[in-house]
Design a protein around this motif. Sequence first.
Motif: not given
Length: 268
Positions: A116-117, A178-180, A184-186, A191-192
Amino acid sequence: MAFADDAWRYVRDLAESELQLIYYVSYMFLVWGVLVAVSLQIVSAPYGRYSRKGWGVGLKANVAWVIQELPSFAVPLLLLAFSDSPKFHNLPNKIILGMFLIHYFQRTFVFSILIKGGKATPLVPFLMACVFCATNGYIQGRYLLKYADFSTDWERKPTFLLGIAMFFSGMFINIQSDSILRNLRQPGETCYKIPRGGMFEYVSGANFLGEILEWWGFAIASCTLPALGFAVFTTCNIGPRACQHHQWYRQKFEDYPKTRKAVFPFIL
């Protein structure tokens, strides 16, 4: 008759030269791994959150990933397509090469699609990854197809079974981690955040731990010099990166779990 003898001698010498080349490259991986580990104590690898100028134009993350990983999958397949070696009909050769191909199918085609990105990948590390993957794909594939001579009871040996268990356990940890990280981000967030769940409860570099476990399992299952060289290089390359991530998380988040290690649970 003399011509036939000369031709056979040429083929035999060529085979011996190729085997020596595979061994030389494997030893080179061992030395290269140590040099990479030392250099990463001084400077961080220039991609991802550590991307910076001076390493060439940036390439789209998922495009760069699929191109650089593809040789590790495609080269062994090409060697298999044109191989007439009877060794590949042996079950251990099939299983061990299959493990290698399964990993790189997932990393080349599945992982790259799910990215993603992601920050752009600089040209220099991208080219270095392409060269490494092509070289490694060749020596692992060629050795298993032509030179690896396993005993008839190899698939029943404890080291073989242990190696397979380590490989697929590591692959599970790697994919889960990798899935986690991806989730992490919506949508819209940049942000991290602190990763939680799975092996992230124990180490900051859970995805790196999974891959290290995979390739040491691969090396233990096969007991070959090329596999050992690859396992050592992988550990020396991504182990320090896990340590860098760990330090980065601890500096950025005051509430970062204090008991969490960098890459090896309860140890480092």
